[in-house]
Scaffold this motif. Structure first.
Motif, PDB file in Angstrom:
ATOM      1  N   ASP A  27       0.795  -1.229   0.000  1.00  0.00           N
ATOM      2  CA  ASP A  27       0.000   0.000   0.000  1.00  0.00           C
ATOM      3  C   ASP A  27       0.830   1.283   0.000  1.00  0.00           C
ATOM      4  O   ASP A  27       0.473   2.243  -0.682  1.00  0.00           O
ATOM      5  CB  ASP A  27      -0.930   0.021   1.211  1.00  0.00           C
ATOM      6  CG  ASP A  27      -2.047  -0.999   1.099  1.00  0.00           C
ATOM      7  OD1 ASP A  27      -2.095  -1.705   0.078  1.00  0.00           O
ATOM      8  OD2 ASP A  27      -2.864  -1.094   2.030  1.00  0.00           O
ATOM      9  N   LEU A  49      -6.117   1.328  -5.937  1.00  0.00           N
ATOM     10  CA  LEU A  49      -5.263   0.177  -6.207  1.00  0.00           C
ATOM     11  C   LEU A  49      -5.249  -0.200  -7.687  1.00  0.00           C
ATOM     12  O   LEU A  49      -4.318  -0.857  -8.148  1.00  0.00           O
ATOM     13  CB  LEU A  49      -5.714  -1.030  -5.376  1.00  0.00           C
ATOM     14  CG  LEU A  49      -5.710  -0.843  -3.854  1.00  0.00           C
ATOM     15  CD1 LEU A  49      -6.168  -2.121  -3.173  1.00  0.00           C
ATOM     16  CD2 LEU A  49      -4.346  -0.435  -3.355  1.00  0.00           C
ATOM     17  N   ARG A 103      -6.173  -2.711   2.932  1.00  0.00           N
ATOM     18  CA  ARG A 103      -5.032  -3.518   2.515  1.00  0.00           C
ATOM     19  C   ARG A 103      -3.790  -2.954   3.178  1.00  0.00           C
ATOM     20  O   ARG A 103      -3.491  -1.774   3.047  1.00  0.00           O
ATOM     21  CB  ARG A 103      -4.837  -3.468   0.983  1.00  0.00           C
ATOM     22  CG  ARG A 103      -6.033  -3.943   0.206  1.00  0.00           C
ATOM     23  CD  ARG A 103      -6.328  -5.412   0.414  1.00  0.00           C
ATOM     24  NE  ARG A 103      -5.376  -6.256  -0.257  1.00  0.00           N
ATOM     25  CZ  ARG A 103      -5.492  -6.627  -1.541  1.00  0.00           C
ATOM     26  NH1 ARG A 103      -6.507  -6.217  -2.267  1.00  0.00           N
ATOM     27  NH2 ARG A 103      -4.605  -7.409  -2.080  1.00  0.00           N
ATOM     28  N   SER A 104      -3.048  -3.775   3.859  1.00  0.00           N
ATOM     29  CA  SER A 104      -1.838  -3.281   4.518  1.00  0.00           C
ATOM     30  C   SER A 104      -0.675  -4.244   4.344  1.00  0.00           C
ATOM     31  O   SER A 104       0.299  -4.174   5.062  1.00  0.00           O
ATOM     32  CB  SER A 104      -2.096  -3.069   6.018  1.00  0.00           C
ATOM     33  OG  SER A 104      -2.391  -4.300   6.623  1.00  0.00           O
TER      34      SER A 104
END
Length: 351
Positions: free
Chosen positions: A245, A265, A339-340
């Motif tokens: 990310d 994304l 999202r990480s």
């Protein structure tokens, strides 16, 4: 006649002795006098200033008296010492002797500015611009003009400055601090590169610096740096997308408002590691020695995925099924599009 001459000589010697004693007393009184200040007083000594001129100025400002005697004391006791420019902090209760001692030791007031691991170049420039005691020479320049001023006209500015706390004195230029930070980063990167682990997927130290910046942005717990490095290195070797990310966020720049969406994304960008294989084209942040070391010493293992627990640490997984389970447990309950960590696709899977 001889008696008269002898008497005159004795009288002259006595007067000279008395005069010398008077001078010593007056000089001692001048040295021992407390400075007439009610609190902190910053004395700004510009380049080329002389002790005599400063003492005269302070007498005019009624900070002290007896500047003549203090000038003579400096002349006969300290004249070989160069007076350093800068600010000197005078405090209530200090004496004139204390002032001369500050000058003798060149004890100028030092300020500091911290460049923080994980900052981008925009944040670094903002921190420099806030330093009122620095001579600001870069505020009107573009990033590329700043790099030219530092001596690297063709370099991208991101990541080339070592995160640390830098000391400076009044009148020092902002570009001087940047030059220090750039030299330090070159030194640290060269030292770590010489001690790197074998068979790393980097063609040069710059790629290691890029990787270090990713590790810096992904790491909330220092002990995990090598583990995160190991995940990224294994994914590079397997031709898997890094899908991290922070690179996407960096590509968004000031458009990023704290919420990374699925649309982000999918957005085309040189920094979108969800779409582009390999490392991004430049670092995305300041990387410290620990992150650089981790990039060059990835931990062994089989994990290819990691997901944030929410407390700064991560869960590392070897398989996609394990990773999806961790995502459900730690992330999907919080936000569906969160999202990480690197996601499971490879470049082959996206073709």
């Amino acid at each position: 006649m001889m008696r008269k001459l002898l008497l005159l000589l004795q009288t002259g010697l006595l007067l000279a002795g008395l005069l010398l004693l008077a001078c010593i007393w007056l000089q001692r009184q001048a040295l021992q006098q407390p400075l007439q200040i009610s609190g902190e007083y910053l004395l700004d000594v510009s380049p080329g200033a002389t002790p005599g001129g400063l003492l005269n100025r302070l007498e005019t400002e009624q900070v002290l008296t007896g500047a003549f005697w203090l000038r003579q004391y400096w002349r006969f006791n300290l004249d070989e010492i160069s007076l350093h420019s800068g600010e000197y902090r005078l405090l209530k209760g200090m004496t004139a002797r204390d002032l001369l001692s500050l000058w003798q030791r060149a004890e100028v007031v030092q300020y500091s500015v911290a460049f923080i691991e994980g900052w981008n170049f925009r944040q670094l420039r903002a921190a420099l611009a806030q330093q009122e005691k620095l001579e600001q020479t870069l505020t009107e320049l573009s990033d590329q003009q700043v790099m030219a001023a530092v001596g690297w006209p063709d370099a991208h500015p991101e990541g080339w400055f070592f995160p640390d706390t830098y000391k400076y004195v009044r009148g020092m230029r902002d570009v001087d601090l940047l030059e220090q930070a750039a030299r330090r980063q070159q030194q640290v990167l060269a030292e770590e590169w010489q001690e790197r682990a074998p068979d790393l997927p980097y063609s040069d130290p710059y790629e290691a610096l890029i990787m270090a910046s990713l590790i810096e942005k992904e790491t909330g717990v220092g002990a995990e740096r090598e583990q995160i490095s190991g995940v990224f290195v294994r994914r590079l070797r397997l031709n898997m997308l890094l899908q991290t990310d922070p690179t996407v966020i960096y590509g968004l720049g000031e458009r990023y408002k704290g919420n990374l969406t699925r649309a982000n994304l999918r957005e085309a960008s040189a920094y979108n590691t969800y779409l582009n294989p390999g490392l991004p084209p430049t670092p995305i942040a300041l990387a410290g020695r620990e992150a650089i070391h981790a990039a060059l010493h990835p931990a062994d293992g089989e994990s290819l995925y990691f997901v944030a627990r929410g407390d700064g640490s991560h869960v590392f997984s070897k398989t996609l099924s394990e990773h999806n389970k961790a995502v459900r447990e730690y992330q999907l309950k919080r936000r569906a599009d969160y999202r990480s960590s690197p996601a499971p696709k490879s470049t082959k899977e996206t073709q």
